[in-house]
Scaffold this active site. Structure first.
Site: not given
Length: 482
Positions: A183-184, A265, A287, A296, A456
């Site tokens: 998953l880059i 996620k 990562g 995480q 933004c």
């Protein structure tokens, strides 16, 4: 020219059948990588090394560099292969090869020998070392930590004069382990984790979740192509791009602010698992590093893992950011990562670090999963070899302005919560609100006689969305950066 490829030590301790399989795969990988440099090149495998012989001297440096980046190789010896008659002949050839290199230096001689001879390896070391010491006045023998080590290999009636030793990246040959899907995102973490799995013998495919804008996808494609071209070009791999903007829009509208990060996620893992199942890939690679961001933590990672039966590998789980950046610098992805936009359209203002399963599942009940199924079904699958040609096409640049004219309208594309917290008010110009995740479906409804200045907080999202709108044929967009 001739190169001797020495195997990664972990390969040499495998059983005979496994070792032979690994050597055979590594030999094929070397052929696949080097055939672009010299079609007459020969690759010959032996029990404890692999020989590479090529005729085109102009490709010496390119071949040597390519070999140092093929997983499974511990080091490379560049050698001159000559016949010899006796021990004195070995000395004379060594003197001719190393005289200039040993002037004014300390040295020692190290010999490896295979075959039946009238002398031992130590006898050759003493004879050649003594002769070099006598014939080169400024040189001096030093057996520990010398300036130069003269490496010689004697095999039957052949002498290998080692002209240089070059370290490889080690690891296992690609293809000895099963395929994985990385998953880059283009940042430091995903690039390094992809490299680590390639080095461990996996063929790494890439899955990119596009949160809006062609510029970001092009940047990530370049990172994936760089990693493949540099370390994994022995195998064909896929680059799968999923337009995740509709999913993000649904999350922003339907999910509580504190749960957004974990839910996003989980959606990514669900989508990637479907892609992995479609192509027969055994595991996902991310990562993620423990405690690096709110999603995480161990509690949140466990909840993320629970949505899929697919194995999720996290090679960086115990690494700190400094270590990851150093690795990115070593493999050459640091510059890509530093210039990659930080796309943060779904970052909660108060994200939970200890999500509760029942609460997450309750939030997901509001989510329309047909949207997720649709974006996975419409995923763009590209052979990574085609990316080089595609990324050479110019990306339309969008004008950035700091002021405004009479026909201009500022378009605030932040999320609704951000706009509520910090409403944008600019004197002398109208400000219209349209969250970025609605641009693809709602921008066409706006007054197209106006010039729309996208704004933004950080300027990254506005530029990506302006590029996207330009690609869709809207020429009346600019980026507003006061």
């Amino acid at each position: 020219m001739k190169f001797i490829i020495k195997l990664f030590p972990e390969i040499t301790i495998k059983s005979q059948s496994v070792r032979l399989r690994f050597i055979k795969i590594l030999t094929g990988n070397i052929r696949n990588v080097l055939k672009h440099y010299d079609e007459t090149l020969a690759v010959v495998r032996h029990w404890d090394n692999i020989e590479v012989r090529a005729k085109d001297e102009n490709q010496r440096l390119a071949i040597r560099d390519a070999l140092t980046r093929i997983p499974g190789i511990h080091h490379i010896l560049e050698v001159e292969d000559v016949p010899f008659t006796d021990m004195h002949d070995i000395f004379e050839k060594a003197l001719a090869q190393y005289r200039e290199q040993l002037e004014g230096k300390t040295f020692c001689v190290r010999v490896k020998r295979r075959g039946k001879h009238e002398f031992s390896s130590i006898e050759v070391e003493r004879y050649v070392g003594g002769g070099l010491n006598q014939h080169i006045e400024s040189a001096r023998v030093k057996l520990t930590n010398p300036d130069v080590t003269v490496h010689l290999e004697v095999e039957d009636d052949r002498l290998l004069l080692i002209k240089g030793r070059y370290e490889g990246i080690g690891g296992f040959p690609i293809g000895t382990q099963e395929d994985v899907l990385s998953l880059i995102s283009g940042g430091f973490d995903s690039g390094v984790s992809s490299y680590m799995l390639m080095r461990r013998g996996c063929r790494v495919h890439y899955c990119f979740f596009n949160l809006g804008g062609a510029a970001h996808e092009i940047g990530v494609r370049q990172v994936a192509h760089y990693l493949w071209n540099r370390f994994g070009s022995s195998h064909r791999v896929r680059f799968v791009a999923i337009n995740f903007e509709p999913v993000v829009g649904e999350i922003l509208e339907k999910v509580d602010d504190g749960q957004m990060g974990v839910v996003l996620k989980r959606m990514m893992v669900r989508a990637a698992s479907k892609v992995a199942e479609r192509y027969g890939v055994q595991a996902l690679v991310t990562g993620e590093a423990l405690g690096q961001v709110s999603s995480q933590t161990l509690t949140n990672l466990r909840l993320i893992d629970n949505v899929s039966d697919t194995l999720i590998l996290r090679p960086l789980i115990s690494y700190d950011k400094e270590h990851i950046i150093n690795l990115a610098r070593q493999i050459g992805t640091e510059d890509f990562a530093r210039t990659m936009p930080e796309y943060c359209g779904v970052i909660s203002k108060s994200p939970t670090v200890k999500a509760i399963k029942a609460k997450i599942e309750a939030e997901e009940e509001n989510f329309d999963f047909s949207i997720l199924d649709k974006v996975v079904e419409e995923a763009n699958n590209v052979d990574i070899r085609e990316i080089a040609q595609q990324t050479q096409q110019e990306v339309v640049e969008v004008e950035t302005v700091s002021g405004f004219g009479p026909n201009d309208v500022i378009l605030d594309i932040r999320s609704v919560d951000e706009q509520d917290d910090k409403p944008l008010k600019v004197e002398g110009v109208d400000v219209v609100s349209l969250p970025f995740y609605k641009l693809s479906t709602k921008f066409g409804d706006l007054d197209q006689s106006k010039t729309w200045l996208l704004w933004c907080e950080r300027g990254v999202m506005s530029r990506l969305q302006a590029l996207y709108l330009r690609e869709q044929g809207f020429a009346n967009v600019k980026v507003y950066r006061p």
